[in-house]
Design a protein around this motif. Structure first.
Motif, PDB file in Angstrom:
ATOM      1  N   LEU A  54       6.181  26.836  -5.139  1.00 26.28           N
ATOM      2  CA  LEU A  54       5.607  27.671  -3.923  1.00 26.28           C
ATOM      3  C   LEU A  54       6.175  28.070  -3.087  1.00 26.28           C
ATOM      4  CD1 LEU A  54       1.277  27.538  -3.406  1.00 26.28           C
ATOM      5  CD2 LEU A  54       3.294  28.157  -1.714  1.00 26.28           C
ATOM      6  N   ALA A  55       7.203  27.092  -2.111  1.00 27.18           N
ATOM      7  CA  ALA A  55       7.675  27.463  -1.507  1.00 27.18           C
ATOM      8  C   ALA A  55       8.801  27.548  -1.311  1.00 27.18           C
ATOM      9  CB  ALA A  55       7.805  25.736  -0.547  1.00 27.18           C
ATOM     10  N   LYS A  56       9.033  27.831  -2.816  1.00 34.15           N
ATOM     11  CA  LYS A  56      10.757  28.650  -3.123  1.00 34.15           C
ATOM     12  C   LYS A  56      10.035  30.118  -3.287  1.00 34.15           C
ATOM     13  CE  LYS A  56      14.717  27.946  -5.585  1.00 34.15           C
ATOM     14  NZ  LYS A  56      14.705  29.787  -5.502  1.00 34.15           N
ATOM     15  N   ALA A  89       5.226  12.152   7.074  1.00 27.74           N
ATOM     16  CA  ALA A  89       5.606  11.333   5.777  1.00 27.74           C
ATOM     17  C   ALA A  89       4.689  11.686   4.621  1.00 27.74           C
ATOM     18  CB  ALA A  89       6.200  10.201   5.971  1.00 27.74           C
ATOM     19  N   GLY A  90       5.141  11.663   3.459  1.00 29.53           N
ATOM     20  CA  GLY A  90       4.762  12.208   2.407  1.00 29.53           C
ATOM     21  C   GLY A  90       5.097  13.244   1.886  1.00 29.53           C
ATOM     22  N   GLY A  91       4.887  13.576   0.206  1.00 28.98           N
ATOM     23  CA  GLY A  91       5.634  14.729  -0.436  1.00 28.98           C
ATOM     24  C   GLY A  91       5.599  16.312   0.399  1.00 28.98           C
ATOM     25  N   HIS A 101       0.990  -1.692   0.132  1.00 33.30           N
ATOM     26  CA  HIS A 101       0.160   0.179  -0.118  1.00 33.30           C
ATOM     27  C   HIS A 101       0.708   1.119  -0.225  1.00 33.30           C
ATOM     28  CE1 HIS A 101      -2.688   2.956   1.466  1.00 33.30           C
ATOM     29  NE2 HIS A 101      -3.742   2.447   1.578  1.00 33.30           N
ATOM     30  N   HIS A 102       0.158   1.811  -1.022  1.00 31.10           N
ATOM     31  CA  HIS A 102       1.270   3.420  -0.954  1.00 31.10           C
ATOM     32  C   HIS A 102       1.853   4.159   0.437  1.00 31.10           C
ATOM     33  CE1 HIS A 102       3.924   6.799  -3.432  1.00 31.10           C
ATOM     34  NE2 HIS A 102       2.927   7.036  -2.738  1.00 31.10           N
ATOM     35  N   MET A 103       1.073   4.072   0.964  1.00 29.48           N
ATOM     36  CA  MET A 103       0.667   5.420   2.291  1.00 29.48           C
ATOM     37  C   MET A 103       1.534   4.524   3.341  1.00 29.48           C
ATOM     38  SD  MET A 103       0.013   8.031   0.585  1.00 29.48           S
ATOM     39  CE  MET A 103       0.403   8.953   1.832  1.00 29.48           C
ATOM     40  N   PRO A 131       5.779  20.230 -10.513  1.00 25.38           N
ATOM     41  CA  PRO A 131       5.101  20.622  -9.256  1.00 25.38           C
ATOM     42  C   PRO A 131       4.576  21.512  -8.407  1.00 25.38           C
ATOM     43  CG  PRO A 131       6.911  18.495  -8.586  1.00 25.38           C
ATOM     44  CD  PRO A 131       6.872  19.470 -10.398  1.00 25.38           C
ATOM     45  N   GLY A 132       3.511  21.681  -8.281  1.00 25.06           N
ATOM     46  CA  GLY A 132       3.408  23.074  -7.311  1.00 25.06           C
ATOM     47  C   GLY A 132       4.231  23.150  -5.904  1.00 25.06           C
ATOM     48  N   GLY A 133       3.898  22.333  -5.520  1.00 24.71           N
ATOM     49  CA  GLY A 133       4.528  22.613  -4.104  1.00 24.71           C
ATOM     50  C   GLY A 133       6.310  23.300  -3.394  1.00 24.71           C
TER      51      GLY A 133
END
Ligand code: KG4
Ligand code: ZN
Length: 337
Positions: A183-185, A266-268, A110-112, A178-180
């Motif tokens: 946007l953080a930058k 955890a996770g992106g 399971h990926h998660m 990818p936007g994350g």
């Protein structure tokens, strides 16, 4: 036990070999960012086709790097869900077939659960039980974890996932996919005193989230202001702070509610520096501790799949010759180990 891990659930092909005695032996990642960039998001059919081309060469590369022959592999772990069904079918088909050809057991991961166990690949891994904040492009969940496969969902997003909200808001701001990270930058240039965005659902009890309103709030702010570079950065920062503070408030609440002191993220989105720093502060105040994967293992990767699969294979779990991929797959359905 030496396990080959295969991850193809979305837009990265991740391959790794994990050894239960010696840890991670080798890992490699092929990102499809360049492939999808011109479309502003992941195109599922292109993702599947690229996984078809990249998976086997990447497996060869990782085995060469580790100096490993097929005869040295004791089992194969592949992501079977949740994710893009076509993309999942590539890793599932290749993983199950290789296991058959090499005469070793296979396990569907399971990926998660892979994301959730990723902090255990680091030095001084967390002991059970702990609270996990899973923040990826498709999921935002708080989970009480008492052991592998012992997951109690404490709360989750009722609409957009945190990563999805980052991606959509980034798109509104004209940032690439990818936007994350983009946007953080941009937020690094922002003035924190210019705008204050709401912290959704923090004024009522419970551990669920809602992030879709923040994207609309960003849009309204954009429409009511001259959109120069500074304003964009200010909006990006206000958005990022709102997401981070909302997650921090709910994490604190989850620790209080469960009486636990250990938090893993955890996770992106756990790659986000502001989130990592903020949650470390929260845990310190609560006399607890936060654990997260190294940056490369926050986003999708093969190492977390090899690790999760290894735990399940060591516990005797086996996938039969029949196999299938699952676009949706609630984590509570997973068996205990
Ligand atoms: O776990 P992941 O690689 O894939 C999924 O399983 O969905 O997560 C990808 C998500 C994307 O939404 C991406 O924008 C977000 O993680 N992300 C970030 C950062 N790095 C990746 N969000 C905020 N800040 C970051 N630094
Ligand atoms: Zn993921």
């Amino acid at each position: 036990m030496r396990i080959l891990g295969i991850e193809t659930s979305c837009d990265e092909t991740g391959i790794a070999i994990y050894d239960s005695e010696n840890g991670l032996l080798a890992h490699a990642l092929h990102s499809q960012v360049a492939l999808h960039a011109e479309y502003g998001g992941v195109v599922p059919e292109l993702a599947s086709r690229d996984h078809v081309q990249k998976t086997l060469p990447l497996i060869r590369q990782v085995m060469d790097e580790a100096g490993i022959q097929p005869a040295d592999i004791d089992g194969i772990a592949y992501t079977a869900g949740p994710g893009l069904i076509g993309a999942l079918m590539v890793g599932t088909g290749i993983g199950r077939s290789l296991a058959y050809a090499w005469g070793v057991p296979a396990v569907a991961v399971h990926h998660m659960e892979g994301h959730l166990l990723a902090p255990m690949l680091e030095e001084s891994p967390p002991e059970f039980p702990f609270v996990a904040l899973l923040v990826s492009g498709g999921h935002t969940q708080l989970v009480r974890v008492d052991g592998i496969g012992q997951y109690q969902l404490l709360g989750e997003s009722l609409d957009d996932a945190a990563g999805e909200a980052f991606d959509k808001t980034a798109k509104l701001l004209g940032l690439g996919y990818p936007g994350g990270p983009a946007l953080a930058k941009l937020a690094e240039q922002g003035n924190p005193d210019r705008f204050t965005f709401p912290r959704p659902m923090t004024d009522r009890p419970g551990l669920d989230f809602s992030f879709s309103g923040l994207k609309t709030f960003a849009l309204n702010t954009m429409q009511s202001h001259e959109l120069d570079d500074q304003t964009k950065a200010d909006i990006a920062l206000a958005f990022e702070i709102a997401v981070v503070e909302t997650l921090a408030i709910k994490c604190k609440r989850a620790l209080k509610q469960t009486g636990l002191k250990r938090l893993i993220i955890a996770g992106g989105v756990s790659a986000n520096t502001r989130l990592r720093t903020r949650l470390a502060e929260v845990c310190e105040k609560e006399n607890g501790r936060v654990y997260y994967p190294r940056l490369a293992f926050c986003t999708d990767n093969g190492a977390m799949i090899a690790f999760a699969g290894c735990q399940r294979l060591m516990a005797g779990e086996r996938q039969g010759l029949d196999f299938s991929a699952r676009a949706r797959w609630p984590m509570e359905e997973l068996g205990r180990v």
